[in-house]
Scaffold this motif. Structure first.
Motif, PDB file in Angstrom:
ATOM      1  N   GLY A  19       0.903  -0.952  -0.052  1.00  0.00           N
ATOM      2  CA  GLY A  19       0.054  -0.245   0.192  1.00  0.00           C
ATOM      3  C   GLY A  19       0.518   1.546  -0.258  1.00  0.00           C
ATOM      4  O   GLY A  19       0.450   2.564  -0.555  1.00  0.00           O
ATOM      5  N   LEU A  20       1.906   1.200   0.967  1.00  0.00           N
ATOM      6  CA  LEU A  20       2.522   2.560   0.542  1.00  0.00           C
ATOM      7  C   LEU A  20       3.416   2.786  -0.632  1.00  0.00           C
ATOM      8  O   LEU A  20       3.382   3.678  -1.389  1.00  0.00           O
ATOM      9  N   VAL A  45       7.888   7.258   7.571  1.00  0.00           N
ATOM     10  CA  VAL A  45       7.331   8.326   6.716  1.00  0.00           C
ATOM     11  C   VAL A  45       8.054   9.327   6.020  1.00  0.00           C
ATOM     12  O   VAL A  45       7.174  10.275   5.355  1.00  0.00           O
ATOM     13  N   GLU A  46       9.289   9.350   6.218  1.00  0.00           N
ATOM     14  CA  GLU A  46       9.613  10.204   4.759  1.00  0.00           C
ATOM     15  C   GLU A  46       9.476   9.671   3.995  1.00  0.00           C
ATOM     16  O   GLU A  46       9.575  10.958   2.957  1.00  0.00           O
ATOM     17  N   ARG A  47       9.538   8.755   3.439  1.00  0.00           N
ATOM     18  CA  ARG A  47       8.820   8.046   2.181  1.00  0.00           C
ATOM     19  C   ARG A  47       7.570   9.055   1.468  1.00  0.00           C
ATOM     20  O   ARG A  47       7.606   9.172   0.338  1.00  0.00           O
ATOM     21  N   ARG A  49       6.133  11.474   3.116  1.00  0.00           N
ATOM     22  CA  ARG A  49       6.740  13.051   2.876  1.00  0.00           C
ATOM     23  C   ARG A  49       7.319  13.605   1.522  1.00  0.00           C
ATOM     24  O   ARG A  49       7.138  14.510   1.083  1.00  0.00           O
ATOM     25  N   ALA A  50       8.699  12.557   0.865  1.00  0.00           N
ATOM     26  CA  ALA A  50       9.249  13.232  -0.164  1.00  0.00           C
ATOM     27  C   ALA A  50       8.397  12.982  -0.995  1.00  0.00           C
ATOM     28  O   ALA A  50       8.692  13.680  -2.793  1.00  0.00           O
ATOM     29  N   ALA A  51       7.218  11.962  -1.110  1.00  0.00           N
ATOM     30  CA  ALA A  51       5.599  12.283  -2.268  1.00  0.00           C
ATOM     31  C   ALA A  51       5.062  13.825  -2.078  1.00  0.00           C
ATOM     32  O   ALA A  51       4.384  13.050  -2.860  1.00  0.00           O
ATOM     33  N   GLY A  52       5.571  14.080  -1.700  1.00  0.00           N
ATOM     34  CA  GLY A  52       4.906  14.932  -1.111  1.00  0.00           C
ATOM     35  C   GLY A  52       3.425  15.062  -0.512  1.00  0.00           C
ATOM     36  O   GLY A  52       2.366  15.297  -0.323  1.00  0.00           O
ATOM     37  N   LYS A  53       3.481  13.439   0.227  1.00  0.00           N
ATOM     38  CA  LYS A  53       1.760  13.601   0.989  1.00  0.00           C
ATOM     39  C   LYS A  53       1.872  13.905   2.416  1.00  0.00           C
ATOM     40  O   LYS A  53       3.177  14.775   3.136  1.00  0.00           O
ATOM     41  N   ARG A  80       8.910  13.462  10.743  1.00  0.00           N
ATOM     42  CA  ARG A  80       8.374  14.412  10.274  1.00  0.00           C
ATOM     43  C   ARG A  80       7.059  14.329   9.797  1.00  0.00           C
ATOM     44  O   ARG A  80       6.315  14.904   8.657  1.00  0.00           O
ATOM     45  N   ALA A  81       5.823  13.400  10.848  1.00  0.00           N
ATOM     46  CA  ALA A  81       4.340  13.389  10.615  1.00  0.00           C
ATOM     47  C   ALA A  81       4.087  14.786  10.928  1.00  0.00           C
ATOM     48  O   ALA A  81       4.659  15.497  11.788  1.00  0.00           O
ATOM     49  N   ASP A  82       2.519  14.851   9.658  1.00  0.00           N
ATOM     50  CA  ASP A  82       1.805  16.270  10.350  1.00  0.00           C
ATOM     51  C   ASP A  82       0.785  15.855  11.580  1.00  0.00           C
ATOM     52  O   ASP A  82       1.218  16.943  11.980  1.00  0.00           O
ATOM     53  N   GLY A  83       0.699  14.829  11.777  1.00  0.00           N
ATOM     54  CA  GLY A  83      -0.302  14.433  13.270  1.00  0.00           C
ATOM     55  C   GLY A  83      -0.200  13.329  13.404  1.00  0.00           C
ATOM     56  O   GLY A  83       0.383  11.803  13.050  1.00  0.00           O
TER      57      GLY A  83
END
Length: 184
Positions: A19-20, A45-47, A49-53, A80-83
């Motif tokens: 799914g990731l 999380v970094e993967r 975030r790098a994809a703009g999610k 670097r999670a947003d929440g």
């Protein structure tokens, strides 16, 4: 997050590596990360975030994290999670205190669990609530009358009819692990 939901009201719930990999290339801009361990979480999380999610971590499902404030501290300080999302009011409250987006998940299985929502919201004061299963528009309609907190419908949202019914009932978004739903 609200602006992204207006543009794309489908949230990708990711529960495994396949799914990731799929969501990195998929349309949904918001991801509920439902798997991982304390060792892998920062990289997962970094993967994304790098994809703009925009990434929210379900701390209840990450192996090695406990249902306490320290789990939120780990997510806030080591990723670097947003929440976060959690079914525990104290975890949601801790996320808000740390400036993270906070989603309070509710499994509505009977009238007792439904009537408990207001009490839990008074404690957690989340940015959003997620109700599961999300394929019950009648319950979404009831909740819209009982709370101002935006509702995300998740769990057992399987097709376009479920998505449209939940949105029509007042949900602001749909969370699904179904890749076909992500493409709607």
């Amino acid at each position: 997050m609200h602006e992204r939901l207006l543009e794309q009201p489908v949230i990708a719930s990711v529960k495994d590596e396949a799914g990731l990999d799929a969501v990195v290339e998929a349309e949904p801009q918001i991801v509920f990360l439902l798997f991982g361990s304390i060792l892998t979480l920062p990289d997962l999380v970094e993967r994304l975030r790098a994809a703009g999610k925009t990434v929210l971590v379900n701390v209840d499902l990450v192996e090695g994290l406990v249902g306490r404030d320290i789990a939120v501290a780990f997510v806030a300080e080591r990723t670097r999670a947003d929440g976060v999302l959690s079914s525990k009011a104290a975890i949601v409250k801790a996320a808000k205190a740390r400036g993270l987006l906070a989603v309070h998940r509710f499994f509505l299985v009977d009238s007792f669990s439904y009537h408990n929502v207001g009490k839990q919201l008074a404690i957690s004061q989340p940015d959003y609530i997620e109700i599961l299963p999300g394929c019950v528009p009648r319950v979404i309609t009831w909740l819209r009358k009982d709370t101002e907190v935006p509702i995300i419908a998740g769990g057992l949202v399987c097709d376009k009819d479920d998505v449209l019914a939940a949105l029509a009932a007042g949900a602001v978004a749909i969370a699904s692990s179904n890749v076909d739903v992500w493409a709607m």
